[in-house]
Design a protein around this motif. Structure first.
Motif, PDB file in Angstrom:
ATOM      1  N   ARG A 169      27.453  33.546  43.353  1.00  0.00           N
ATOM      2  CA  ARG A 169      28.585  33.031  44.001  1.00  0.00           C
ATOM      3  C   ARG A 169      30.003  33.737  43.595  1.00  0.00           C
ATOM      4  O   ARG A 169      29.863  34.431  42.422  1.00  0.00           O
ATOM      5  N   THR A 170      31.143  33.785  44.192  1.00  0.00           N
ATOM      6  CA  THR A 170      32.417  34.530  44.011  1.00  0.00           C
ATOM      7  C   THR A 170      33.592  33.550  43.809  1.00  0.00           C
ATOM      8  O   THR A 170      33.787  32.635  44.761  1.00  0.00           O
ATOM      9  N   LEU A 171      34.164  33.460  42.633  1.00  0.00           N
ATOM     10  CA  LEU A 171      35.358  32.500  42.706  1.00  0.00           C
ATOM     11  C   LEU A 171      36.530  33.632  42.486  1.00  0.00           C
ATOM     12  O   LEU A 171      36.612  34.665  41.821  1.00  0.00           O
ATOM     13  N   GLY A 172      37.309  33.220  43.541  1.00  0.00           N
ATOM     14  CA  GLY A 172      38.671  34.133  43.495  1.00  0.00           C
ATOM     15  C   GLY A 172      39.858  33.165  42.600  1.00  0.00           C
ATOM     16  O   GLY A 172      39.929  32.211  42.935  1.00  0.00           O
ATOM     17  N   ILE A 173      40.611  33.925  41.831  1.00  0.00           N
ATOM     18  CA  ILE A 173      41.527  33.552  41.211  1.00  0.00           C
ATOM     19  C   ILE A 173      42.927  34.305  41.485  1.00  0.00           C
ATOM     20  O   ILE A 173      42.970  35.448  41.245  1.00  0.00           O
ATOM     21  N   VAL A 174      43.885  33.660  42.314  1.00  0.00           N
ATOM     22  CA  VAL A 174      44.900  34.235  42.863  1.00  0.00           C
ATOM     23  C   VAL A 174      46.242  33.538  42.439  1.00  0.00           C
ATOM     24  O   VAL A 174      46.393  32.252  42.003  1.00  0.00           O
ATOM     25  N   GLY A 175      47.243  34.438  42.352  1.00  0.00           N
ATOM     26  CA  GLY A 175      48.794  33.664  41.976  1.00  0.00           C
ATOM     27  C   GLY A 175      49.592  34.884  41.596  1.00  0.00           C
ATOM     28  O   GLY A 175      49.116  36.098  41.466  1.00  0.00           O
ATOM     29  N   LEU A 183      30.554  36.284  40.408  1.00  0.00           N
ATOM     30  CA  LEU A 183      31.567  37.166  40.346  1.00  0.00           C
ATOM     31  C   LEU A 183      32.961  36.421  40.227  1.00  0.00           C
ATOM     32  O   LEU A 183      33.113  35.501  41.049  1.00  0.00           O
ATOM     33  N   ILE A 184      33.896  36.681  39.321  1.00  0.00           N
ATOM     34  CA  ILE A 184      35.161  36.271  39.250  1.00  0.00           C
ATOM     35  C   ILE A 184      35.914  37.372  39.681  1.00  0.00           C
ATOM     36  O   ILE A 184      36.272  38.275  39.034  1.00  0.00           O
ATOM     37  N   MET A 185      36.800  37.014  40.781  1.00  0.00           N
ATOM     38  CA  MET A 185      37.706  38.131  41.409  1.00  0.00           C
ATOM     39  C   MET A 185      39.017  37.709  41.090  1.00  0.00           C
ATOM     40  O   MET A 185      39.687  36.542  41.735  1.00  0.00           O
ATOM     41  N   ILE A 186      40.007  38.478  40.077  1.00  0.00           N
ATOM     42  CA  ILE A 186      41.358  38.152  40.033  1.00  0.00           C
ATOM     43  C   ILE A 186      42.086  39.098  40.677  1.00  0.00           C
ATOM     44  O   ILE A 186      42.039  40.222  40.791  1.00  0.00           O
ATOM     45  N   THR A 187      43.022  38.297  41.540  1.00  0.00           N
ATOM     46  CA  THR A 187      43.799  39.159  42.293  1.00  0.00           C
ATOM     47  C   THR A 187      45.022  38.454  42.691  1.00  0.00           C
ATOM     48  O   THR A 187      45.276  37.198  42.731  1.00  0.00           O
ATOM     49  N   HIS A 188      46.256  39.198  43.138  1.00  0.00           N
ATOM     50  CA  HIS A 188      47.356  38.535  43.871  1.00  0.00           C
ATOM     51  C   HIS A 188      47.062  38.958  45.491  1.00  0.00           C
ATOM     52  O   HIS A 188      48.010  38.478  46.219  1.00  0.00           O
ATOM     53  N   ASP A 189      46.137  39.716  45.848  1.00  0.00           N
ATOM     54  CA  ASP A 189      46.149  39.856  47.358  1.00  0.00           C
ATOM     55  C   ASP A 189      45.087  38.821  47.998  1.00  0.00           C
ATOM     56  O   ASP A 189      44.007  38.962  47.704  1.00  0.00           O
ATOM     57  N   LEU A 190      45.755  38.079  48.840  1.00  0.00           N
ATOM     58  CA  LEU A 190      45.059  37.095  49.569  1.00  0.00           C
ATOM     59  C   LEU A 190      43.946  37.836  50.667  1.00  0.00           C
ATOM     60  O   LEU A 190      43.097  36.931  51.103  1.00  0.00           O
ATOM     61  N   GLY A 191      44.012  38.932  51.050  1.00  0.00           N
ATOM     62  CA  GLY A 191      43.519  39.338  52.024  1.00  0.00           C
ATOM     63  C   GLY A 191      42.025  39.849  51.183  1.00  0.00           C
ATOM     64  O   GLY A 191      40.886  39.610  51.847  1.00  0.00           O
ATOM     65  N   VAL A 192      42.054  40.363  49.949  1.00  0.00           N
ATOM     66  CA  VAL A 192      40.777  40.280  49.083  1.00  0.00           C
ATOM     67  C   VAL A 192      40.115  39.169  49.041  1.00  0.00           C
ATOM     68  O   VAL A 192      38.863  39.142  48.972  1.00  0.00           O
ATOM     69  N   ILE A 193      40.729  38.153  48.697  1.00  0.00           N
ATOM     70  CA  ILE A 193      40.356  36.905  48.451  1.00  0.00           C
ATOM     71  C   ILE A 193      39.384  36.409  49.834  1.00  0.00           C
ATOM     72  O   ILE A 193      38.380  35.956  49.900  1.00  0.00           O
TER      73      ILE A 193
END
Length: 360
Positions: free
Chosen positions: A34-40, A206-216
């Motif tokens: 699974r993939t966790l997105g961390i956004v901010g 996968l942990i995906m760190i991004t500020h891009d909500l499109g990637v999330i």
């Protein structure tokens, strides 16, 4: 038990100006495959939290627990951590040019990483694996490019080489810290497609760190929204996009440009992110929140359950906000409900908090 379970992670640094509270009470879990997105926004604590899990924040004061297959990453011995880092948990950084050594061939760097974790691997076996991984991530003529230096690769190719290095030992978890920020849109899409395909093939978390909500939207199964070093909302991807509760999450979603070309102006979030040295009292977002009321200025809201039927089955939806937890969505009706609840809060009326069960 999840592959990785992080509980009440706290990270702070002593500086000449005071104590920087980089991460404050962060909890999450990630399951295999699974993939966790961390956004901010920048400075919200996204990268520091995962670098701390990898023990890459020397000098930090750290609290909490991070269980990886039952072992605490924060307290395990340095020797055991070196075995885990790279082999069981791999990290892809934002800028591959600064992550790859400029004076060593790309293939040699992959080979050295393989041999560091597999003492029985010969030089020939390590080179064969490096060529195989470069071919797997789509680098043409890998048997030749394995002897090239990082500056001879384009930005997208360097990022592919970093992904090849991360996957060379079949890790159980990959942490990708803004892996596509410096790439153009076409290359970004290719890298994300590659990561999705490889994740399915290797069943990697996968942990995906991004500020891009499109990637999330493309990558994540679950999403954690950070603000001021603290999680303010967590939900499954569909719940977050269609039933967002926290005003900060709502602001992030409304500030994304639309591909529809409607001509509407972007709705920016007013104000600036808080100083992590002098945090505001109460809810850390209250100085920028359009729905602020008196309780927000004095009491820090807990991360409580949001009511209503989940759009992402099996994934909890929680929000750290004093608004009633049955107000979700981005439409005008939801905005009117938020404004009415905030007005009741300013007037001292009922309906401004969440009960233990999460419903207002």
């Amino acid at each position: 038990m999840s592959l990785l379970e992080v509980t009440d992670l706290r990270v702070s640094f002593n500086t000449a100006d005071g104590v920087v509270h980089a991460v404050r009470g962060m909890s999450f879990s990630v399951d295999r495959g699974r993939t966790l997105g961390i956004v901010g926004e920048s400075g919200s604590g996204k990268s520091v939290s995962t670098q701390t899990l990898m023990r890459l924040t020397p000098g930090a004061r750290i609290g909490g627990r991070a269980l990886f297959e039952g072992q605490d990453l924060l307290t395990m011995s340095d020797r055991r951590m070196r075995q885990v880092r790279g082999a069981e948990i791999a990290m892809i950084f934002q800028d591959p040019l600064s992550s790859l050594h400029p004076l060593y061939k790309v293939g040699r760097q992959i080979e050295e990483m393989i041999k560091a974790h597999d003492a029985g691997a010969s030089k020939e076996q390590a080179r064969k694996r490096a060529v195989e991984m470069l071919g797997l991530v789509g680098i043409p003529r890998p048997d030749r490019r394995v002897d090239d230096y990082p500056h001879q690769f384009s930005g997208g190719m360097r990022q592919r080489a970093m992904i090849a290095m991360a996957l060379a030992l079949n890790p159980k978890l990959i942490i990708a810290d803004e892996p596509t920020t410096a790439l153009d849109a076409t290359v970004q899409a290719q890298i994300l497609d590659l990561m999705r395909r490889l994740q399915r093939e290797f069943d990697t978390a996968l942990i995906m760190i991004t500020h891009d909500l499109g990637v999330i939207a493309d990558m994540a199964d679950d999403v954690l929204v950070m603000y001021g070093g603290h999680p303010v909302e967590e939900a499954g991807r569909r719940d977050l996009y269609y039933r967002a509760h926290h005003p900060y999450t709502k602001g992030l979603l409304e500030s994304v440009p639309s591909a529809a070309g409607t001509g509407d102006r972007l709705k920016a979030i007013a104000g600036q992110p808080p100083s992590l040295i002098n945090l505001p009292s109460g809810c850390v977002f209250h100085p920028r929140c359009p729905f602020v009321h008196d309780r927000c200025r004095t009491e820090d809201p807990p991360l409580d359950a949001v009511g209503g039927a989940a759009l992402s089955p099996g994934t909890a939806h929680r929000s750290a906000c004093w608004l009633p937890h049955d107000i979700t969505g981005l439409g005008e009706d939801a905005d009117r409900a938020r404004a009415a609840a905030a007005e009741r809060g300013r007037a001292g009326g009922p309906g401004t908090g969440a009960t233990k069960g999460g419903a207002a």
